[in-house]
Design an enzyme around this catalytic site. Sequence first.
Site, short mmCIF file in Angstrom:
data_model
loop_
_atom_site.label_atom_id
_atom_site.label_comp_id
_atom_site.label_asym_id
_atom_site.label_seq_id
_atom_site.Cartn_x
_atom_site.Cartn_y
_atom_site.Cartn_z
N ASN A 192 -9.60 -4.36 -6.85
CA ASN A 192 -8.79 -3.42 -7.64
C ASN A 192 -9.26 -3.31 -9.10
O ASN A 192 -8.91 -2.35 -9.79
CB ASN A 192 -7.30 -3.80 -7.63
CG ASN A 192 -6.61 -3.51 -6.32
OD1 ASN A 192 -5.66 -4.20 -5.94
ND2 ASN A 192 -7.05 -2.49 -5.59
N ASP A 217 0.79 -1.23 0.00
CA ASP A 217 0.00 0.00 0.00
C ASP A 217 0.81 1.27 0.00
O ASP A 217 1.87 1.32 0.61
CB ASP A 217 -0.84 0.03 1.28
CG ASP A 217 -2.22 -0.45 1.00
OD1 ASP A 217 -2.86 0.10 0.10
OD2 ASP A 217 -2.64 -1.40 1.68
C1 FPP Z 1 -1.78 -0.41 -3.58
O1 FPP Z 1 -1.37 0.95 -3.41
C2 FPP Z 1 -1.01 -1.05 -4.64
C3 FPP Z 1 -1.52 -1.71 -5.72
C4 FPP Z 1 -2.98 -1.88 -5.92
C5 FPP Z 1 -0.66 -2.26 -6.78
C6 FPP Z 1 0.64 -2.88 -6.34
C7 FPP Z 1 1.50 -3.08 -7.53
C8 FPP Z 1 2.85 -2.91 -7.60
C9 FPP Z 1 3.65 -2.60 -6.40
C10 FPP Z 1 3.62 -2.99 -8.88
C11 FPP Z 1 3.41 -4.17 -9.78
C12 FPP Z 1 3.56 -5.49 -9.14
C13 FPP Z 1 4.57 -6.38 -9.37
C14 FPP Z 1 4.52 -7.70 -8.69
C15 FPP Z 1 5.73 -6.11 -10.24
P1 FPP Z 1 -2.41 2.10 -3.72
O2 FPP Z 1 -2.41 2.36 -5.19
O3 FPP Z 1 -3.73 1.69 -3.16
O4 FPP Z 1 -1.82 3.33 -2.95
P2 FPP Z 1 -2.68 4.41 -2.16
O5 FPP Z 1 -3.36 3.67 -1.04
O6 FPP Z 1 -1.63 5.36 -1.65
O7 FPP Z 1 -3.62 5.05 -3.15
#
Ligand code: FPP
Length: 231
Positions: free
Chosen positions: A50, A2
């Site tokens: 998501n 996150d």
């Molecule tokens: C949540 O943060 C993160 C995600 C939904 C995506 C995670 C993906 C990656 C780290 C990159 C791709 C993965 C791999 C395995 C290479 P958020 O977007 O909800 O952040 P926020 O809460 O600050 O909005």
Amino acid sequence: MDGNGRWAQERNLSRIDGHRAGAESVRTIVRACRRIGIPVLTLYAFSKENWQRPSREVQALWRLLRDYLKSELGEMMENNIRLNALGDIDELPRNVNRLLRDVMSKTATNNEMILNLALSYSGRSEIIRATQRLAAACVAQQLSPVEINESTFSAYLYTGDMPDPDLLIRTSGERRISNFLLWQTAYTELYVSPVYWPDFREPQLMEALEDYQRRERRFGRTREQRAKEVW
Ligand code: FPP
């Protein structure tokens, strides 16, 4: 993982830039875990929920995953890492699904570490899926209902015969389970880091592991009982 969005927002960057930086943390943390000897690492990369994000963001995440799989296959082979997916991966775009299955099959006999990627994953859906598969096995008379216990049930989950997680790290200060490994985390230790995922690198991982080492895990028993078992 996150905090990619907030990390980007604080730098006047796009959410996609945040995910790109997050993918670098994935590379660093996988390497560090392999070196330390962590046998199973599960990364929650994309939940079923998501899918509701803007399609541009969703597409960018699949591109990042594709780049990651392409660039890391060599290192996974060298370091004996088996890649495994948890979730409904048939929902992924066809080219990502194909590449993922290819990397899973090429790394299938690697046995030093398992890297689980939770993709289109939901803990509740996983439990329903296991229940459906158990019911089907009973109908086909491969299994009798009285044989269903915690260990048979666990075997029908995506994690199969893997051990339950010892430690669950949640970044960016969130204090929710968010539908992650609901069955498997019954006795897992929780660690909340205030750091956004793109800034979660080796020092933050070490801090989490050191914190974990100071915990006393009793699994419902008394301290004295646990001490006898350990020694
Ligand atoms: C949540 O943060 C993160 C995600 C939904 C995506 C995670 C993906 C990656 C780290 C990159 C791709 C993965 C791999 C395995 C290479 P958020 O977007 O909800 O952040 P926020 O809460 O600050 O909005």
